[in-house]
Enzyme design. Structure first.
Site, PDB file in Angstrom:
ATOM      1  N   LYS A  44      44.671  42.235  35.302  1.00 22.61           N
ATOM      2  CA  LYS A  44      43.802  42.104  36.468  1.00 22.61           C
ATOM      3  C   LYS A  44      42.809  40.959  36.326  1.00 22.61           C
ATOM      4  CE  LYS A  44      42.757  45.446  39.068  1.00 22.61           C
ATOM      5  NZ  LYS A  44      43.803  45.176  40.074  1.00 22.61           N
ATOM      6  N   GLY A  45      42.291  40.749  35.125  1.00 21.69           N
ATOM      7  CA  GLY A  45      41.357  39.640  34.935  1.00 21.69           C
ATOM      8  C   GLY A  45      42.022  38.297  35.162  1.00 21.69           C
ATOM      9  N   ALA A  46      43.181  38.101  34.518  1.00 20.65           N
ATOM     10  CA  ALA A  46      43.902  36.839  34.668  1.00 20.65           C
ATOM     11  C   ALA A  46      44.383  36.648  36.102  1.00 20.65           C
ATOM     12  CB  ALA A  46      45.081  36.795  33.696  1.00 20.65           C
ATOM     13  N   ASN A  47      44.840  37.735  36.740  1.00 21.32           N
ATOM     14  CA  ASN A  47      45.296  37.624  38.129  1.00 21.32           C
ATOM     15  C   ASN A  47      44.163  37.186  39.053  1.00 21.32           C
ATOM     16  OD1 ASN A  47      47.749  38.583  37.214  1.00 21.32           O
ATOM     17  ND2 ASN A  47      47.553  40.603  38.172  1.00 21.32           N
ATOM     18  N   GLY A 200      45.478  49.440  51.989  1.00 19.59           N
ATOM     19  CA  GLY A 200      46.843  48.926  52.047  1.00 19.59           C
ATOM     20  C   GLY A 200      47.084  48.176  53.338  1.00 19.59           C
ATOM     21  N   GLY A 230      45.852  43.256  45.427  1.00 25.05           N
ATOM     22  CA  GLY A 230      44.483  43.709  45.263  1.00 25.05           C
ATOM     23  C   GLY A 230      43.629  42.706  44.518  1.00 25.05           C
ATOM     24  N   ASP A 231      44.214  42.066  43.506  1.00 25.20           N
ATOM     25  CA  ASP A 231      43.470  41.069  42.736  1.00 25.20           C
ATOM     26  C   ASP A 231      43.147  39.845  43.580  1.00 25.20           C
ATOM     27  OD1 ASP A 231      43.521  42.653  40.422  1.00 25.20           O
ATOM     28  OD2 ASP A 231      45.537  41.949  39.930  1.00 25.20           O
ATOM     29  N   ALA A 261      49.641  37.365  49.461  1.00 25.59           N
ATOM     30  CA  ALA A 261      50.055  37.712  48.104  1.00 25.59           C
ATOM     31  C   ALA A 261      51.253  38.654  48.085  1.00 25.59           C
ATOM     32  CB  ALA A 261      48.883  38.328  47.341  1.00 25.59           C
TER      33      ALA A 261
END
Length: 284
Positions: A44-47, A200, A230-231, A261
């Site tokens: 999630k951080g990298a995304n 969603g 979501g990211d 996305a």
């Protein structure tokens, strides 16, 4: 000449995603055949850092990886799209891995093996008052709480995976972002300063101290993969609020980014600059 805002800072996880795509998700104890296996960068951080870099030109990632080939590949790919990785530490533990199942409708199930993500610290990390910091909980609530105490500026938390949050952290956050299931399972968010909730395909909403202040419908697109949506939404919403957009406008832009996305298979989808999503179009 106006000074360009500082890059969005993301504190979070960095994973190698191993994705099995099949017609449907298996039931407990069931084997489903005919799957296709892919391997791609995730976490999630990298995304969120990748999304912010593509939307804003650059971003800065704080995290940890192992001293292994997956880490070298992923950091090189992040650097190539404008993510600053100087604050990513190299640990003895292996790089985190996510095992992901995706069905024909883009729904997914995920098991995360955190590896080096469990050893993220703030040692040597400088956070300026002008920095916007976006965190998630895949690196542990203790690290996020420590960051909230150290960082003097804007703090956003994507509170996933859902878990009880210290009241100190809830009070400190300028913005919390969750999906509808997470919001329902975390009653401590009911009176948080500002909470964005995603529904969603039904869109998203913002609650201010428990009161609904904005709701925007979702964008209708053909769904390929929901993993990175979501990211992308989180990065876009923080950047839109930084640009002083109204709550409805910021949600609309973030919805369009999230919709773009889901039309791609990648956990770190290719996105256009944020300004592209100011209109009603979705896509590049």
């Amino acid at each position: 000449m106006a000074t360009r805002p500082r890059p969005l800072v993301i504190l979070g996880s960095i994973n190698l995603d191993l994705i099995a795509t099949a017609e449907r998700l298996p039931q407990p104890g069931e084997t489903v055949g005919g799957g296709v296996l892919t391997r791609q960068p995730g976490g999630k951080g990298a995304n969120q850092a990748a999304a912010a870099a593509r939307l804003d030109g650059s971003s800065r990632l704080v995290g940890a990886v192992g001293d292994d080939e997956p880490a070298r590949e992923m950091l090189a790919a992040l650097t190539a799209i404008g993510v600053g990785t100087v604050d990513v530490a190299i640990r003895e533990e292996p790089t985190g891995t996510a095992l992901i199942l995706v069905d024909a409708f883009g729904e997914n199930e995920i098991v995360v093996c955190p590896g080096a993500n469990s050893h993220v610290t703030l040692d040597g990390i400088h956070l300026d008052h002008d920095d916007l910091l976006l965190c998630q909980l895949e690196v542990g609530v203790d690290v996020v709480l420590a960051a909230s105490r150290r960082h003097p500026g804007f703090l956003a938390l994507n509170a996933t995976p859902a878990q009880p949050l210290p009241q100190e952290l809830v009070t400190r956050c300028d913005l919390v972002i969750v999906n509808e299931t997470e919001y329902a399972s975390m009653p401590e968010l009911a009176h948080a300063r500002l909470v964005a909730v995603t529904f969603g395909a039904e869109g998203s909403a913002i609650f201010e101290q428990g009161k609904l202040v904005a709701r925007v419908p979702g964008e209708k697109v053909d769904v390929v993969n929901t993993i990175g949506a979501g990211d992308a939404f989180c990065a876009a919403l923080v950047l839109a609020l930084r640009a002083r957009m109204s709550y409805p406008d910021a949600l609309a832009v973030a919805n369009r980014v999230g919709a773009h996305a889901v039309t791609q298979a990648a956990s770190q989808p290719v996105l256009s600059p944020l300004s592209h999503y100011l209109t009603g179009s979705v896509g590049s």
